[in-house]
Motif scaffolding. Structure first.
Motif, PDB file in Angstrom:
ATOM      1  N   ILE A  15       0.921  -0.982  -0.082  1.00 52.02           N
ATOM      2  CA  ILE A  15       0.147   0.074   0.013  1.00 52.02           C
ATOM      3  C   ILE A  15       0.902   1.243   0.141  1.00 52.02           C
ATOM      4  CG2 ILE A  15      -1.926  -1.122   1.199  1.00 52.02           C
ATOM      5  CD1 ILE A  15      -1.102   0.619   3.746  1.00 52.02           C
ATOM      6  N   ILE A  16       0.409   2.214  -0.531  1.00 49.14           N
ATOM      7  CA  ILE A  16       0.984   3.636  -0.695  1.00 49.14           C
ATOM      8  C   ILE A  16       0.141   4.691   0.391  1.00 49.14           C
ATOM      9  CG2 ILE A  16       1.919   5.458  -1.760  1.00 49.14           C
ATOM     10  CD1 ILE A  16       2.582   3.582  -4.049  1.00 49.14           C
ATOM     11  N   ARG A  17       0.580   5.241   1.094  1.00 52.46           N
ATOM     12  CA  ARG A  17       0.077   6.207   1.913  1.00 52.46           C
ATOM     13  C   ARG A  17       0.770   7.337   2.436  1.00 52.46           C
ATOM     14  NH1 ARG A  17       1.883   6.041   6.954  1.00 52.46           N
ATOM     15  NH2 ARG A  17       2.930   4.158   7.848  1.00 52.46           N
ATOM     16  N   LYS A  18       0.304   8.338   2.704  1.00 52.73           N
ATOM     17  CA  LYS A  18       0.716   9.626   3.014  1.00 52.73           C
ATOM     18  C   LYS A  18       1.745   9.547   4.445  1.00 52.73           C
ATOM     19  CE  LYS A  18      -0.435  14.584   4.063  1.00 52.73           C
ATOM     20  NZ  LYS A  18      -1.115  15.368   4.384  1.00 52.73           N
ATOM     21  N   ILE A  19       2.674   9.861   4.481  1.00 48.02           N
ATOM     22  CA  ILE A  19       3.561  10.050   5.652  1.00 48.02           C
ATOM     23  C   ILE A  19       2.841  10.678   6.902  1.00 48.02           C
ATOM     24  CG2 ILE A  19       5.020  11.960   5.038  1.00 48.02           C
ATOM     25  CD1 ILE A  19       7.434  10.284   6.466  1.00 48.02           C
ATOM     26  N   SER A  20       2.873  10.315   7.959  1.00 45.14           N
ATOM     27  CA  SER A  20       2.431  10.787   9.252  1.00 45.14           C
ATOM     28  C   SER A  20       3.680  11.757   9.929  1.00 45.14           C
ATOM     29  CB  SER A  20       1.914  10.228  10.085  1.00 45.14           C
ATOM     30  OG  SER A  20       2.725   9.494  10.798  1.00 45.14           O
ATOM     31  N   GLU A  21       3.193  12.947  10.532  1.00 43.16           N
ATOM     32  CA  GLU A  21       4.235  13.844  11.183  1.00 43.16           C
ATOM     33  C   GLU A  21       5.147  12.665  12.036  1.00 43.16           C
ATOM     34  OE1 GLU A  21       4.416  17.637  14.143  1.00 43.16           O
ATOM     35  OE2 GLU A  21       2.819  17.218  12.709  1.00 43.16           O
ATOM     36  N   LYS A  22       4.567  11.913  12.804  1.00 46.02           N
ATOM     37  CA  LYS A  22       5.377  10.963  13.803  1.00 46.02           C
ATOM     38  C   LYS A  22       6.621   9.965  12.960  1.00 46.02           C
ATOM     39  CE  LYS A  22       2.471   7.441  14.612  1.00 46.02           C
ATOM     40  NZ  LYS A  22       1.400   6.441  14.632  1.00 46.02           N
ATOM     41  N   GLU A  23       6.176   9.873  11.734  1.00 47.52           N
ATOM     42  CA  GLU A  23       6.979   8.995  10.769  1.00 47.52           C
ATOM     43  C   GLU A  23       8.255   9.699  10.050  1.00 47.52           C
ATOM     44  OE1 GLU A  23       4.120   5.603   9.574  1.00 47.52           O
ATOM     45  OE2 GLU A  23       3.703   7.602   8.820  1.00 47.52           O
ATOM     46  N   TYR A  24       8.273  11.320  10.427  1.00 45.50           N
ATOM     47  CA  TYR A  24       9.108  11.830   9.606  1.00 45.50           C
ATOM     48  C   TYR A  24      10.641  11.692   9.769  1.00 45.50           C
ATOM     49  CZ  TYR A  24       5.550  15.529   8.405  1.00 45.50           C
ATOM     50  OH  TYR A  24       4.430  16.148   7.898  1.00 45.50           O
ATOM     51  N   SER A  25      11.077  10.945  10.851  1.00 45.97           N
ATOM     52  CA  SER A  25      12.372  10.415  11.329  1.00 45.97           C
ATOM     53  C   SER A  25      12.726   9.552  10.462  1.00 45.97           C
ATOM     54  CB  SER A  25      12.449  10.257  12.844  1.00 45.97           C
ATOM     55  OG  SER A  25      11.428   9.056  12.875  1.00 45.97           O
ATOM     56  N   LEU A  26      11.723   8.650   9.744  1.00 48.95           N
ATOM     57  CA  LEU A  26      12.168   7.597   8.897  1.00 48.95           C
ATOM     58  C   LEU A  26      12.865   8.036   7.588  1.00 48.95           C
ATOM     59  CD1 LEU A  26       8.564   5.607   8.842  1.00 48.95           C
ATOM     60  CD2 LEU A  26      10.823   4.803   9.908  1.00 48.95           C
ATOM     61  N   LEU A  27      12.639   9.420   7.262  1.00 50.44           N
ATOM     62  CA  LEU A  27      13.144   9.830   6.026  1.00 50.44           C
ATOM     63  C   LEU A  27      14.770  10.099   6.216  1.00 50.44           C
ATOM     64  CD1 LEU A  27      10.916  12.824   5.410  1.00 50.44           C
ATOM     65  CD2 LEU A  27      11.025  10.559   4.337  1.00 50.44           C
ATOM     66  N   GLU A  28      15.329   9.855   7.369  1.00 50.24           N
ATOM     67  CA  GLU A  28      16.811   9.732   7.627  1.00 50.24           C
ATOM     68  C   GLU A  28      17.386   8.557   6.983  1.00 50.24           C
ATOM     69  OE1 GLU A  28      18.270  10.394  11.724  1.00 50.24           O
ATOM     70  OE2 GLU A  28      17.353  12.132  11.940  1.00 50.24           O
ATOM     71  N   ASP A  29      16.522   7.270   7.614  1.00 49.47           N
ATOM     72  CA  ASP A  29      17.026   6.080   7.000  1.00 49.47           C
ATOM     73  C   ASP A  29      16.543   6.050   5.480  1.00 49.47           C
ATOM     74  OD1 ASP A  29      17.555   5.071   9.258  1.00 49.47           O
ATOM     75  OD2 ASP A  29      15.287   4.001   9.644  1.00 49.47           O
ATOM     76  N   PHE A  30      15.600   6.524   4.906  1.00 54.50           N
ATOM     77  CA  PHE A  30      15.341   6.346   3.625  1.00 54.50           C
ATOM     78  C   PHE A  30      16.391   7.372   2.753  1.00 54.50           C
ATOM     79  CE2 PHE A  30      11.634   4.073   4.748  1.00 54.50           C
ATOM     80  CZ  PHE A  30      11.695   3.216   4.167  1.00 54.50           C
TER      81      PHE A  30
END
Length: 157
Positions: free
Chosen positions: A4-19
């Motif tokens: 599934i593709i979904r919008k990122i939530s604010e609490k998930e912004y930290s995942l962008l470091e890994d990506f």
């Protein structure tokens, strides 16, 4: 593979470091850089204070409730910068999920969002030897500039 593709939530912004780290192209046979490379200013522009500007948009791909990929855009002075009205792309997937169409789906969905929001074009930079060049061309990006190592690509919406 179901995803599934979904919008990122604010609490998930930290995942962008890994990506962001996963987005660093490592040519075959070369060692991967230290994860600390993402702290360099030229890479921090992709994630620093993400979500605080109206042009910050992110999507995540999930497989079995596990986040496996991300695409995000923002207007920034990055490697693919065209002008201050053109969002630049960043995209990556964990290695095990590449080549399955998930990245293409992420890109296409983001392009639709950008078009719906009234953007006229989007840009990205990519290493010339990166296999993703073919995917970007296939979904409508065109090479508008290049240097020794990379292409600057633009997609009109």
């Amino acid at each position: 593979m179901d995803y599934i593709i979904r919008k990122i939530s604010e609490k998930e912004y930290s995942l962008l470091e890994d990506f962001l780290y996963e987005a660093i192209f490592v040519p075959e046979g070369m060692p991967a850089p230290s994860k600390s490379i993402i702290n360099q200013p030229e890479l921090q522009v992709y994630i620093s204070d993400f979500g605080k500007k109206k042009d910050d948009i992110g999507l995540l791909a999930e497989v079995s409730e596990k986040v496996v990929g991300a695409v995000w855009v923002r207007i920034m002075n990055d490697y693919g910068h065209i002008d201050d009205d053109t969002p630049s792309f960043a995209i990556s997937l964990y290695k095990d999920y590449r080549g399955l169409g998930i990245g293409t789906a992420l890109m296409k969905q983001m392009l639709c969002i950008l078009k719906d929001r009234g953007y006229k074009q989007a840009s990205l930079s990519v290493q010339k030897s990166n296999y993703a060049v073919k995917m970007y061309l296939k979904i409508g990006f065109k090479i508008v500039d290049e240097n020794e190592e990379e292409y600057i690509m633009l997609c009109c919406l």
